[in-house]
Write an enzyme that holds these catalytic residues in place. Structure first.
Site, PDB file in Angstrom:
ATOM      1  N   TYR A 125       1.019  -1.142  -0.063  1.00 38.54           N
ATOM      2  CA  TYR A 125      -0.070   0.150   0.069  1.00 38.54           C
ATOM      3  C   TYR A 125       0.954   1.286  -0.013  1.00 38.54           C
ATOM      4  O   TYR A 125       0.670   2.234  -0.625  1.00 38.54           O
ATOM      5  CB  TYR A 125      -0.931  -0.029   1.141  1.00 38.54           C
ATOM      6  CG  TYR A 125      -1.997   1.069   1.513  1.00 38.54           C
ATOM      7  CD1 TYR A 125      -2.882   1.201   0.438  1.00 38.54           C
ATOM      8  CD2 TYR A 125      -1.572   2.161   2.312  1.00 38.54           C
ATOM      9  CE1 TYR A 125      -3.916   2.263   0.445  1.00 38.54           C
ATOM     10  CE2 TYR A 125      -2.770   3.201   2.316  1.00 38.54           C
ATOM     11  CZ  TYR A 125      -3.689   3.210   1.628  1.00 38.54           C
ATOM     12  OH  TYR A 125      -4.775   4.133   1.682  1.00 38.54           O
ATOM     13  N   LYS A 129       0.929   3.958  -2.976  1.00 39.16           N
ATOM     14  CA  LYS A 129       0.402   5.041  -2.860  1.00 39.16           C
ATOM     15  C   LYS A 129       1.355   6.281  -3.056  1.00 39.16           C
ATOM     16  O   LYS A 129       1.209   7.397  -3.228  1.00 39.16           O
ATOM     17  CB  LYS A 129      -0.261   5.379  -1.492  1.00 39.16           C
ATOM     18  CG  LYS A 129      -1.889   4.664  -1.430  1.00 39.16           C
ATOM     19  CD  LYS A 129      -2.645   5.553  -2.203  1.00 39.16           C
ATOM     20  CE  LYS A 129      -4.105   5.113  -2.027  1.00 39.16           C
ATOM     21  NZ  LYS A 129      -5.019   5.880  -2.542  1.00 39.16           N
TER      22      LYS A 129
HETATM   23  N1  LIG Z   1     -10.018   5.172   5.332  1.00 42.04           N
HETATM   24  C1  LIG Z   1      -9.032   5.821   5.629  1.00 42.04           C
HETATM   25  O1  LIG Z   1      -8.312   5.629   6.901  1.00 42.04           O
HETATM   26  C2  LIG Z   1      -8.041   6.546   4.857  1.00 42.04           C
HETATM   27  C3  LIG Z   1      -6.714   6.912   4.918  1.00 42.04           C
HETATM   28  C4  LIG Z   1      -6.039   7.698   4.188  1.00 42.04           C
HETATM   29  C5  LIG Z   1      -6.305   7.312   2.817  1.00 42.04           C
HETATM   30  N2  LIG Z   1      -7.411   6.661   2.504  1.00 42.04           N
HETATM   31  C6  LIG Z   1      -7.780   6.670   0.833  1.00 42.04           C
HETATM   32  O2  LIG Z   1      -8.985   7.079   0.648  1.00 42.04           O
HETATM   33  C7  LIG Z   1      -9.728   6.299  -0.410  1.00 42.04           C
HETATM   34  C8  LIG Z   1     -10.864   5.609  -0.008  1.00 42.04           C
HETATM   35  O3  LIG Z   1     -10.651   4.863   1.159  1.00 42.04           O
HETATM   36  P1  LIG Z   1     -11.872   4.121   2.006  1.00 42.04           P
HETATM   37  O4  LIG Z   1     -11.369   3.877   3.395  1.00 42.04           O
HETATM   38  O5  LIG Z   1     -13.093   4.386   1.615  1.00 42.04           O
HETATM   39  O6  LIG Z   1     -11.716   2.739   1.375  1.00 42.04           O
HETATM   40  P2  LIG Z   1     -12.436   1.234   0.864  1.00 42.04           P
HETATM   41  O7  LIG Z   1     -13.872   1.525   2.076  1.00 42.04           O
HETATM   42  O8  LIG Z   1     -11.853   0.063   1.139  1.00 42.04           O
HETATM   43  O9  LIG Z   1     -13.216   1.748  -0.218  1.00 42.04           O
HETATM   44  C9  LIG Z   1     -12.444   1.474  -1.300  1.00 42.04           C
HETATM   45  C10 LIG Z   1     -13.175   1.751  -2.825  1.00 42.04           C
HETATM   46  O10 LIG Z   1     -12.503   1.567  -3.810  1.00 42.04           O
HETATM   47  C11 LIG Z   1     -13.285   0.641  -4.723  1.00 42.04           C
HETATM   48  N3  LIG Z   1     -12.219  -0.556  -5.424  1.00 42.04           N
HETATM   49  C12 LIG Z   1     -11.403  -1.341  -4.683  1.00 42.04           C
HETATM   50  N4  LIG Z   1     -10.666  -2.070  -5.671  1.00 42.04           N
HETATM   51  C13 LIG Z   1     -11.479  -1.636  -6.870  1.00 42.04           C
HETATM   52  C14 LIG Z   1     -11.066  -2.083  -8.277  1.00 42.04           C
HETATM   53  N5  LIG Z   1     -10.431  -2.823  -8.460  1.00 42.04           N
HETATM   54  N6  LIG Z   1     -12.037  -1.476  -9.090  1.00 42.04           N
HETATM   55  C15 LIG Z   1     -12.917  -0.374  -8.931  1.00 42.04           C
HETATM   56  N7  LIG Z   1     -12.944  -0.058  -7.711  1.00 42.04           N
HETATM   57  C16 LIG Z   1     -12.255  -0.680  -6.622  1.00 42.04           C
HETATM   58  C17 LIG Z   1     -14.104  -0.140  -3.889  1.00 42.04           C
HETATM   59  O11 LIG Z   1     -15.493  -0.325  -4.591  1.00 42.04           O
HETATM   60  P3  LIG Z   1     -15.987  -2.048  -4.964  1.00 42.04           P
HETATM   61  O12 LIG Z   1     -15.671  -3.009  -3.750  1.00 42.04           O
HETATM   62  O13 LIG Z   1     -17.182  -1.786  -5.330  1.00 42.04           O
HETATM   63  O14 LIG Z   1     -14.965  -2.134  -6.111  1.00 42.04           O
HETATM   64  C18 LIG Z   1     -14.501   1.065  -2.728  1.00 42.04           C
HETATM   65  O15 LIG Z   1     -15.584   1.806  -3.203  1.00 42.04           O
HETATM   66  C19 LIG Z   1      -8.579   5.430  -0.813  1.00 42.04           C
HETATM   67  O16 LIG Z   1      -7.797   5.928  -1.907  1.00 42.04           O
HETATM   68  C20 LIG Z   1      -7.585   5.237   0.446  1.00 42.04           C
HETATM   69  O17 LIG Z   1      -6.097   4.954  -0.019  1.00 42.04           O
HETATM   70  C21 LIG Z   1      -8.481   6.094   3.326  1.00 42.04           C
END
Ligand SMILES: NC(=O)c1ccc[n+]([C@@H]2O[C@H](COP(=O)([O-])OP(=O)(O)OC[C@H]3O[C@@H](n4cnc5c(N)ncnc54)[C@H](OP(=O)(O)O)[C@@H]3O)[C@@H](O)[C@H]2O)c1
Length: 233
Positions: free
Chosen positions: A133, A137
């Site tokens: 990751y 990233k």
């Molecule tokens: N949550 C945190 O604490 C945090 C912190 C820092 C950064 N981020 C960043 O914020 C963003 C959103 O994170 P999140 O926490 O909302 O993650 P999440 O709940 O795991 O959501 C990830 C999203 O990506 C989609 N996805 C994953 N693989 C995919 C693929 N192969 N093709 C198309 N869609 C795909 C999933 O949809 P499907 O399953 O329907 O495909 C889901 O909507 C990410 O870029 C993450 O790195 C999150």
């Protein structure tokens, strides 16, 4: 979903995407186009097919922003991670955003639009089991800077890099572990993790004309966590 809600509330026409097809209609977005970013990264035909579907909507509602938010987070130690884990992470977290940039560049340029890559604090400071990751990233953060330079006169490209944010995924990971969750919150000088709406507001700013001179930037929405020195003394 918070991003969709926030942009829709500000009057944007929102096209969402993801692999799952169990929620293709919602008041949170205007259209949903199922897609697998791993396929988009690996197959020019799939990328073109996706672009054609998006273009059916953007013919009426000009494309002003591409937000690369979807990501894959494969955890594992250096000993346990397989090369395929890195390849898949690179495809979804870096190559797909690059391919989508190519696909939508003409439309975004014509509409004075911008790209927002959702990065992470792991590009600056990470922890054990995060090589897949954190590495990919970090590459995404580099992609932002290089695209901002390469496409400077055409579109703006920025990164929004959150620290821990209360998404369903984060909450699920701490289910039944309130003490660990509190520890995570306390690690942030601000005393808590981010609410999804706070990240969405920063995204709205970076995609708006209020950010018209901002390109190649990385905005850390981190609650101060990257400023804290973890010194055991
Ligand atoms: N949550 C945190 O604490 C945090 C912190 C820092 C950064 N981020 C960043 O914020 C963003 C959103 O994170 P999140 O926490 O909302 O993650 P999440 O709940 O795991 O959501 C990830 C999203 O990506 C989609 N996805 C994953 N693989 C995919 C693929 N192969 N093709 C198309 N869609 C795909 C999933 O949809 P499907 O399953 O329907 O495909 C889901 O909507 C990410 O870029 C993450 O790195 C999150």
């Amino acid at each position: 979903m918070a991003l969709c809600q926030a942009f829709k509330a500000e009057g944007w026409f929102v096209i969402a995407t993801g692999r799952s097809t169990n929620q293709t209609t919602s008041s949170d977005f205007d259209a949903f186009i199922p897609a697998d970013l791993n396929e988009i990264a690996s197959s020019p035909e799939k990328a073109t097919e996706f672009t054609s579907k998006v273009s059916e909507y953007t013919a009426q509602s000009p494309l002003k922003a591409l937000i690369n938010n979807a990501a894959i987070q494969i955890l594992g130690s250096t000993e346990d991670l397989k090369p395929e884990d890195l390849t898949l992470s690179f495809n979804v977290n870096v190559l797909a955003p690059f391919v989508l940039t190519q696909q939508f560049l003409e439309q975004l340029t014509a509409n004075k639009g911008s790209i927002l890559n959702i990065g992470t604090v792991h590009a600056q400071a990470t922890k054990a089991e995060f090589p897949a990751y954190a590495t990919t990233k970090t590459a995404m953060h580099g992609l932002t800077r290089s695209l901002a330079v390469d496409l400077g006169k055409k579109i703006r490209v920025n990164t929004l890099a959150p620290a821990a944010t209360e998404t369903p995924m984060l909450k699920a990971g701490f289910e039944g572990k309130p003490e660990a969750y509190q520890e995570l919150a306390d690690a942030h000088p601000i005393g808590r993790v981010a609410d999804v709406s706070e990240i969405a507001k920063a995204a709205l700013f970076l995609c708006s004309d209020n950010a018209s001179f901002i390109t190649g930037a990385t905005l850390y929405a981190d609650g101060g966590v990257l400023s804290r020195l973890h010194d055991p003394c």
